[in-house]
Scaffold this active site. Sequence first.
Site: not given
Length: 216
Positions: A8, A10-12, A15
Amino acid sequence: MPLIFYYMDVSPPARSVDLVIHELGLTVQYKIVDLFKDEQLDPDYLKVNPLHTIPAIDDNGFVLWGSQAINTYLVSKYGKEDSLYPKNLQKRAIVDQRLHYSNDIFYVLKETARTLLRAGKIPLLELFPKIKEIQENVEKLLTGQRFIAGDTLTVADHSYVTYMDVFEVLSPTEDKFPLTKQWFARCKETMKDFEKVNKNGADLLISKLMESLSQG
């Protein structure tokens, strides 16, 4: 079969892996695991990762979770050359050292975000000094070099870069750390598809954290 990537934006850490995927030009099947709906706790996902964290990958039946492990695996298997994760043992040891420290960094971010987003409370007072310490340490790591683990881009940079913009919002450095600011700009210019991969997820996380801070 394409690589299956559970993530997802939003997860660092997710990413971080996505940035490496783009660097390598891999064909990927994205499977969203919505953390806000606790989909990481769904029985089907627990079969993939019983520790219920993202990101995770399924590479033709080989399942792996943990962003650092995933990134070093992907580069080792699919990289056309070894600059992102050097084969030279001493250079690799420095990258590994930085990756191990990034676990500490993520722990502080996770505890801060969990306190804000889940409990709706201002984080414990000891977390903000830890953020400041991390910001100071990153500046030290960048002294005398262009990137986190030397003068070339490595998977260590992909791990750090998705954390530091969030910390800057939580604990503004007010230009006290010029090396970190220059490094972040360098990563944006150097990493393939940086804005495409990082911006939306980072903006969403920062927005939610700031909203919780304003209500605290």
